[in-house]
Scaffold this active site. Sequence first.
Site, PDB file in Angstrom:
ATOM      1  N   HIS A   1       0.750  -1.424  -0.106  1.00  0.00           N
ATOM      2  CA  HIS A   1      -0.192   0.132  -0.156  1.00  0.00           C
ATOM      3  C   HIS A   1       0.935   1.301   0.066  1.00  0.00           C
ATOM      4  O   HIS A   1       0.389   2.411  -0.181  1.00  0.00           O
ATOM      5  CB  HIS A   1      -1.018   0.035   1.320  1.00  0.00           C
ATOM      6  CG  HIS A   1      -2.378   0.580   0.974  1.00  0.00           C
ATOM      7  ND1 HIS A   1      -2.723   1.462  -0.160  1.00  0.00           N
ATOM      8  CD2 HIS A   1      -3.390   0.730   1.651  1.00  0.00           C
ATOM      9  CE1 HIS A   1      -3.692   2.003   0.055  1.00  0.00           C
ATOM     10  NE2 HIS A   1      -4.326   1.353   0.897  1.00  0.00           N
ATOM     11  N   ASP A  36      -2.315   2.258  -4.359  1.00  0.00           N
ATOM     12  CA  ASP A  36      -3.480   2.789  -3.948  1.00  0.00           C
ATOM     13  C   ASP A  36      -4.580   1.712  -4.147  1.00  0.00           C
ATOM     14  O   ASP A  36      -4.439   0.904  -4.974  1.00  0.00           O
ATOM     15  CB  ASP A  36      -3.859   4.090  -4.285  1.00  0.00           C
ATOM     16  CG  ASP A  36      -3.081   5.283  -4.310  1.00  0.00           C
ATOM     17  OD1 ASP A  36      -2.131   4.813  -3.052  1.00  0.00           O
ATOM     18  OD2 ASP A  36      -2.819   6.131  -4.777  1.00  0.00           O
TER      19      ASP A  36
END
Length: 409
Positions: free
Chosen positions: A380, A384
């Site tokens: 992450h 995204d």
Amino acid sequence: MATEVLVPVLGESISEATLGEWLKQPGDAVAVDEPIASLETDKVSVEVPSPVAGVMGDHAVKVGDTVQVGALLATVDAGGSAPAKTEAATPAATAAPAAAPAPAAAPAADESSDSPAALSPSVRRAVLEHGLDPATIKGTGKDGRITKEDVAAAAANKSSAPAPAAAAPAAAPAGSARKEERVKMTRLRQTIAKRLKEAQNTAAMLTTFNDVDMTAVIEARAKYKDLFEKKHGVRLGFMGFFVKAATMALKDIPSVNASIEGDEIVYHDYADISVAVSAPNGLVVPVIRDAQDLTVAGIEKTIGDFGKRAKDGTLKMDEMKGGTFTISNGGVFGSLMSTPIINPPQSAVLGLHRIEERPVVVDGQIVIRPMMYLALSYDHRIIDGREAVTFLVALKNAIQDPTRILIDL
């Protein structure tokens, strides 16, 4: 004259290995370049060939020992011959020629195949778990060695055999037999454990799921599999479709194909796809180089070759280096859903699962379709949620309509 067998150069930055198995015992005849031992490194198993033809001499190290590159493994007596396996005549044998011949004694167990000391750790563990006698198992591996498949087949035959006639009940043991076995982790397994834990400790890992209707791919495979195999010499599977679809989605969402180096993000304009392949000592991850330039047939040929050589232990070090994205197919083992772990320094891994028929709604109607869950685990820090979902949707669209793969849409 004795010739020394040394630990060969194992690859860049690899200075030591673990002796996994002796393939030849002292006194065995060996041919030039015939494997005599198997070494386990951080990545693969490497067979050590004999530099000369002759007779196997003494072993310098034991199974499980760590050895350095250039260290002495064993000696081979060049030009020698193995001692003949003959039995001297006994007085009893010559004194009564008229007597009926006694049944021939069972041949001694070949230490290179079914001796417990010569079995690999995984095979020895399987033998113990099933309560089998290695001497009764016919080995189908190299030089007659017993494999895990041989043990499984023997266990199946044992379970299907008719039960013997009931005998008088034996006295129950004073206490139930509770056994434990300690087997040292192979170097490969240690490395797998270390790298997976590092991935969890380093990456901000998250998993996003989707599902895909496999109807179109299943129909295409059923229609063309015979022609495909006849033309290309390899079976048409599902991985070829998924790898090709993944390269297209990676092109659209480049961050899924990127990696972090220091404080920089490295984007790749090529797709080197790592594919998880099952090997005797655990999963290995060879790399399909420039998969974006390969056809489905080329991908299937490469994967088939990887799978065969993974079982034989002949994958090369360079074939498992690099990789920009990984695909792991747990569905072949029956997995319904999982959260795969990233293979550093990559930033994402795609998990495939088993295909099962489920009710779904299509055009307002409930129908039964062959469905598969997809799982994308990603870092992450650079990917995204929107990009992860977009990647999975692009992959799903290509699988549900394989024509997109042909026209690069």
